[in-house]
Structures are given as structure tokens and as C-alpha cells.
Design an enzyme around this catalytic site. Structure first.
Site, PDB file in Angstrom:
ATOM      1  N   GLU A  47     -18.886 -50.983 125.805  1.00 15.60           N
ATOM      2  CA  GLU A  47     -18.793 -49.534 125.953  1.00 15.60           C
ATOM      3  C   GLU A  47     -20.042 -49.003 126.657  1.00 15.60           C
ATOM      4  O   GLU A  47     -21.158 -49.254 126.214  1.00 15.60           O
ATOM      5  CB  GLU A  47     -18.653 -48.853 124.585  1.00 15.60           C
ATOM      6  CG  GLU A  47     -18.392 -47.372 124.718  1.00 15.60           C
ATOM      7  CD  GLU A  47     -18.138 -46.670 123.390  1.00 15.60           C
ATOM      8  OE1 GLU A  47     -18.868 -46.960 122.428  1.00 15.60           O
ATOM      9  OE2 GLU A  47     -17.217 -45.842 123.317  1.00 15.60           O
ATOM     10  N   CYS A  89     -15.797 -41.390 122.980  1.00 14.23           N
ATOM     11  CA  CYS A  89     -15.349 -42.721 122.564  1.00 14.23           C
ATOM     12  C   CYS A  89     -13.911 -42.944 122.989  1.00 14.23           C
ATOM     13  O   CYS A  89     -13.433 -44.067 123.036  1.00 14.23           O
ATOM     14  CB  CYS A  89     -15.517 -42.894 121.065  1.00 14.23           C
ATOM     15  SG  CYS A  89     -14.629 -41.679 120.119  1.00 14.23           S
ATOM     16  N   GLU A 126     -16.024 -44.694 112.809  1.00 13.63           N
ATOM     17  CA  GLU A 126     -15.446 -44.556 114.148  1.00 13.63           C
ATOM     18  C   GLU A 126     -16.491 -45.048 115.124  1.00 13.63           C
ATOM     19  O   GLU A 126     -17.592 -44.497 115.175  1.00 13.63           O
ATOM     20  CB  GLU A 126     -15.096 -43.095 114.445  1.00 13.63           C
ATOM     21  CG  GLU A 126     -13.886 -42.576 113.708  1.00 13.63           C
ATOM     22  CD  GLU A 126     -12.620 -43.370 113.984  1.00 13.63           C
ATOM     23  OE1 GLU A 126     -12.538 -44.043 115.034  1.00 13.63           O
ATOM     24  OE2 GLU A 126     -11.725 -43.336 113.132  1.00 13.63           O
ATOM     25  N   VAL A 156     -24.723 -49.670 114.710  1.00 10.26           N
ATOM     26  CA  VAL A 156     -25.088 -48.881 113.525  1.00 10.26           C
ATOM     27  C   VAL A 156     -23.925 -48.879 112.523  1.00 10.26           C
ATOM     28  O   VAL A 156     -24.121 -48.996 111.320  1.00 10.26           O
ATOM     29  CB  VAL A 156     -25.501 -47.444 113.909  1.00 10.26           C
ATOM     30  CG1 VAL A 156     -25.848 -46.634 112.667  1.00 10.26           C
ATOM     31  CG2 VAL A 156     -26.683 -47.463 114.868  1.00 10.26           C
ATOM     32  N   LYS A 202     -26.130 -35.480 108.064  1.00 11.33           N
ATOM     33  CA  LYS A 202     -27.179 -35.884 108.999  1.00 11.33           C
ATOM     34  C   LYS A 202     -26.607 -35.928 110.422  1.00 11.33           C
ATOM     35  O   LYS A 202     -25.907 -36.858 110.798  1.00 11.33           O
ATOM     36  CB  LYS A 202     -27.718 -37.268 108.632  1.00 11.33           C
ATOM     37  CG  LYS A 202     -28.922 -37.639 109.453  1.00 11.33           C
ATOM     38  CD  LYS A 202     -28.743 -38.978 110.136  1.00 11.33           C
ATOM     39  CE  LYS A 202     -29.816 -39.242 111.157  1.00 11.33           C
ATOM     40  NZ  LYS A 202     -29.577 -38.570 112.447  1.00 11.33           N
TER      41      LYS A 202
HETATM   42  C1  UN1 Z   1     -11.510 -36.439 121.926  1.00  8.22           C
HETATM   43  O1  UN1 Z   1     -11.405 -37.254 122.834  1.00  8.22           O
HETATM   44  O2  UN1 Z   1     -10.917 -35.359 121.968  1.00  8.22           O
HETATM   45  O3  UN1 Z   1     -16.897 -39.699 119.457  1.00  8.22           O
HETATM   46  C2  UN1 Z   1     -12.308 -36.669 120.718  1.00  8.22           C
HETATM   47  C3  UN1 Z   1     -15.863 -39.476 120.082  1.00  8.22           C
HETATM   48  C4  UN1 Z   1     -14.581 -39.314 119.307  1.00  8.22           C
HETATM   49  C5  UN1 Z   1     -13.961 -37.987 119.496  1.00  8.22           C
HETATM   50  C6  UN1 Z   1     -13.144 -37.902 120.728  1.00  8.22           C
HETATM   51  N1  UN1 Z   1     -14.821 -39.545 117.901  1.00  8.22           N
HETATM   52  O4  UN1 Z   1     -15.888 -39.390 121.298  1.00  8.22           O
END
Ligand code: UN1
Length: 476
Positions: free
Chosen positions: A378, A279, A245, A227, A170
Site C-alpha cells: 500500500e 484505504c 481496519e 501498527v 486518540k
Molecule cells: C471511503 O472511501 O469513503 O481509512 C472511506 C480509510 C477508510 C475510509 C475510506 N477507513 O481510508
């Protein structure tokens, strides 16, 4: 309408949504099917039915399919990179690089298919051997965010398939285009029916149906903390494996002895490239007194040179914000930053371009403290804040004083401080003289504290989540 993929068939649905370009909201990329509960359940059942057959395939059969997928991604990187930039808004260069990264991920996991090993351990009892082997989980649910429309699906789907699992996928509602292309490539690469099912649509419908389904044996999720916590609770209820993550509030420390040019480039890349929508973005710039004025001055000058514009236009450094909702969030945090006493040194204003899009000049705050909301929550946009500290010790303490722990960075020419920081930074990934964002594809990815939960993603470490261990005892 671009359909769903269920049990190897392209299936249309009663509802669909437009996919629009954030650089030009009059540009409709296509209509994408929205799965309802019955379609999502059919996708889950298809995966359940296909899982045993896929688990039986040889490493070579899996290798061939993943490797073909890698080859097609490479061959079409210009076209797919363009689609990516059109639907997500990162620059064409970033879109093509991300497609390349997806190809490399598939190539890595193709190799990983034929590198599977176990352990043979002597029993403590005479005449007995112990064999430790790995088995697939069965059905894996994959829920991905909008900010890496091809790389994150790839770094979850490739290891899932490599380790013998069937998948229900998804993607984020905002970026169904790359997800659809990836499913199409995998199908034509020879993946058996039902091994990968694509269910585009709403989180509240598709995602929720996946969370509620007892047939799913593991869920891997990248997205928001809110979430993520709901996903974790649902997984605990079913006692299923979960990998989360959930973002970061990543510090970049700049010490007095840093190479100034390098530190400014590292900060600009980490904070603003990909429109700050990573992230891993550097959102807290923690700078010691001796370099503070010089660093801020140079950074402000550099920020003013960043060209914000249409993602596909030549010369664009920073594309638009990905959606109207995200733009509202960014503007809200810029207001909060101001109202809590931050000094908006540059950027933060909406920009007019030839096309209607969500263009925002990257924002830099100074005079901020670590407890202000722009430094604790964030934002997920091109917004960074500078925090002034006395010395290395205060910088380290400030860097660690956060509920997140994805990555951290330090700019310094001191081996002593670099080594100390690498060891004592409470983040899953630590960068020395490098942006916090923009990671390699073949090494573990993940964080500590509120950023991540469960085993690491990527590289050979990915097997911890996508397989389960069996311990066999053999008396000869
Ligand atoms: C990166 O910085 O190369 O959602 C990858 C995100 C991370 C991936 C970052 N899971 O931004």
C-alpha cells in the site's frame, strides 16, 4: 494551546506540537497538547468512572446528545470543512463533504439509540423463555488515522456512545484540529464528564499507554498494517475485543465492454481524489486487452488535466500530500515502480506552487505486473498502476491475488460479469461501475484478509463490536 479533554475538563500539558498546513507549511493552525503517560492514564480512569453512569442512560438521553452533535456539525460544515482541508490537505469540497458525512453518521447513530432491539426465543425446555439483549463493553479505546480527520472519529465515537460505552480517543498526531472540534461539540451537546476523553499526542506514548491499560475493554483502530498487528497482539494479551481496519491494494477491473467515459472517471476518482490517501483507493487498474489502449490513452489525458494545488484554492482537484513523511513514501514508491520496470506514463513529479507545500502530480504507471512492489504494497498516495490482462478470468484472478481484501471494483456493461465478480471477488466491499472509494455511511464497512480484523464498522452492524450479548433465561 488546544488542551486535552479529561473527565470533562480542558487540561493543558507540558508538551505540545504545532499543527501545520500541508498546502502552506508557513501556516500554523494552532498548538495542540501532547498527553504524557499520566494524562493518558487519567483519561482512562475518567472513562472507567464514567462508564457505568453512561450505560444507565436512556436511549432518549443518548439520542438527544448525538442528534445535537449532528446538528452542530451540519451548521458548521463550512468552517469545520475548512479546518479539515487546512490540516489534512484534501480539497475544500472534500473537507465539507467529509464534515457532512460525519454529521450524517451522528444522525444515523442518534436514530440507532432508539432502535435497539433484542431477541426473545422460546427455550427448548417447557415454561422458559430466553432473552438475548445487548450490553456496552465498558471503556472503548479509539485510535484513528490522519486521512479522514472527522469522518473516521465519528464512525467510531458515535456507535461507541450509542451503545453505551465510555471512550478514550486518540486521533492521529497529524490532525488534532478536527478531533478537538468534535470533542468540544460533544461536550457542549451535554455528554457527561468522562464519557469522552480526548488525548492528543504520540502513538508511542498515548497509544502505547492505551494498549497497556487493562481497564480498556475494546480497541478500535484504523491505520497501517504494522501498527494494527501490534494493537491486535496487545488486545490478545488482555483478552479484549479488537477491531482493525488496515488498508488495501484495491483492484479496479475494466473490461472490454465497459463504458469508457465512465470507467475513466471511476478510475480517476478512485485512484486520485483525496490525493489517493484512502484505504479504499483504487491502486491496481486491471484492464483487458480489447479496451487497454483506449483506456490508458484517455486516462493519461485526463490525469494531465487534474489541477493540483492549495487545498483551499478554488479549482483545485487534488490537494497536497498530507505530510513530508508521506511525500517521501510516495516518491520512494515511484522510484521503486520505475526500477522494477514500470513505465511512468504521467505525473510523479513535485510541483511548485505559490506556497510551500507537498504538491505531487498524480502518477500513473503502465507495463506493470501484479507482483511488483507498487502492486503488492500500500502506497497511500496518488499513485496507480495499470496491469494488462487477457480476459475477465485473468482479471478476476489478478484482482484476488493480493494479501489485502478491503474493496474491489469492476467497470462493465455485462450483467453476467458484474454478478460473477460481486460473488467471487475476495473483498469485503465490491463496487460495480463505481469508484472503490467513497462509501455510504449507513452500511457495513470492512474487508477480508490482511485489510480488516474483527466485526464490521458502520451501520447497524457496528453493534457487533460496540456491544456484547447477554443471554437471559426466565422461568415464569
Ligand atoms: C471511503 O472511501 O469513503 O481509512 C472511506 C480509510 C477508510 C475510509 C475510506 N477507513 O481510508
Amino acid at each position: 494551546m488546544k488542551p486535552l479533554l479529561i473527565n470533562g475538563e480542558w487540561v493543558t500539558s507540558a508538551s505540545a506540537a504545532e499543527n501545520r498546513n500541508p498546502s502552506d507549511t508557513s501556516d500554523v493552525i494552532d498548538l495542540y497538547a501532547h498527553a504524557g503517560v499520566p494524562e493518558t492514564q487519567a483519561a482512562i480512569e475518567a472513562a472507567v468512572a464514567a462508564a457505568p453512569g453512561w450505560a444507565e442512560t436512556t436511549p432518549q438521553e443518548r439520542f438527544v446528545i448525538l442528534n445535537r452533535t449532528a446538528d452542530e456539525l451540519t451548521a458548521r460544515k463550512q468552517e469545520i470543512g475548512t479546518l479539515l482541508s487546512r490540516e489534512e490537505g484534501k480539497t475544500l469540497r472534500e473537507g465539507i463533504l467529509e464534515t457532512d458525512r460525519a454529521a450524517n453518521i451522528f444522525r444515523f447513530f442518534a436514530g440507532e439509540c432508539v432502535r435497539q432491539t433484542g431477541d426473545l426465543i422460546r427455550s427448548v425446555r417447557p415454561g422458559i423463555d430466553v432473552e438475548v439483549t445487548r450490553e456496552p463493553l465498558g471503556v472503548v479505546g479509539i485510535i484513528t488515522p490522519w486521512n479522514f480527520p472527522i469522518a473516521i472519529p465519528s464512525w467510531k465515537i458515535a456507535p461507541a456512545l450509542c451503545h453505551g460505552n465510555a471512550v478514550v480517543f486518540k486521533p492521529a498526531e497529524l490532525v488534532p484540529g478536527c478531533a478537538w472540534v468534535l470533542a468540544d461539540i460533544l461536550k457542549r451537546a451535554g455528554l457527561p464528564d468522562g464519557v469522552l476523553n480526548l488525548v492528543t499526542g504520540k502513538g508511542s506514548v498515548v497509544g502505547q499507554t492505551m494498549l497497556d491499560a487493562p481497564q480498556i475493554n475494546g480497541i478500535t483502530f484504523t491505520g497501517s498494517q504494522g501498527v494494527g498487528h501490534r494493537v491486535a497482539e496487545a488486545c490478545l494479551k488482555h483478552l479484549r475485543k479488537v477491531q482493525l481496519e488496515m488498508g488495501g491494494k484495491n483492484p479496479l477491473v475494466v473490461l472490454d465492454d465497459a463504458d469508457l467515459d465512465q470507467a475513466v472517471e471511476v478510475a480517476v476518482d478512485g485512484a486520485y481524489f483525496a490525493t489517493g490517501q484512502r484505504c479504499t483507493a483504487s491502486s491496481r487498474l486491471i484492464v483487458t486487452e480489447g479496451i487497454f489502449s483506449r483506456f490508458v490513452e484517455r486516462l493519461v489525458d485526463r490525469c494531465k488535466t487534474l489541477r493540483v494545488g492549495h487545498a483551499l484554492a478554488e479549482g483545485t482537484d487534488v490537494g497536497p500530500v498530507a505530510s513530508a513523511d508521506q511525500l517521501q513514501t510516495d516518491l520512494k514508491y515511484i522510484d521503486i515502480g520505475r526500477s522494477q520496470g514500470g513505465n511512468l506514463r504521467c505525473g510523479g513529479e513535485l510541483l511548485r506552487r505559490e506556497t510551500e507545500g507537498y504538491f505531487l502530480q498524480p502518477a500513473l504507471f503502465t507495463d506493470t505486473t501484479n507482483d511488483m512492489r507498487i502492486n503488492t504494497e500500500e502506497v497511500f498516495g496518488p499513485v496507480a498502476a495499470v496491469i494488462r490482462v487477457k480476459d475477465y478470468e485473468e482479471a478476476l484472478w489478478t484482482a484476488n491475488e493480493t494479501d489485502f481484501g478491503l474493496c474491489s471494483g469492476i467497470c462493465t456493461t455485462s450483467l453476467k460479469h458484474a454478478a460473477h465478480f460481486r460473488k467471487n471477488s475476495k473483498a469485503g466491499m465490491v463496487m460495480v461501475n463505481l469508484p472503490t472509494a467513497g462509501v455510504d455511511y449507513h452500511v457495513p464497512f470492512g474487508g477480508t484478509k490482511g485489510s480488516s480484523y474483527g466485526p464490521r464498522e458502520q451501520g447497524s452492524y457496528a453493534r457487533e463490536f460496540f456491544s456484547t450479548v447477554k443471554t437471559g433465561y426466565v422461568r415464569a
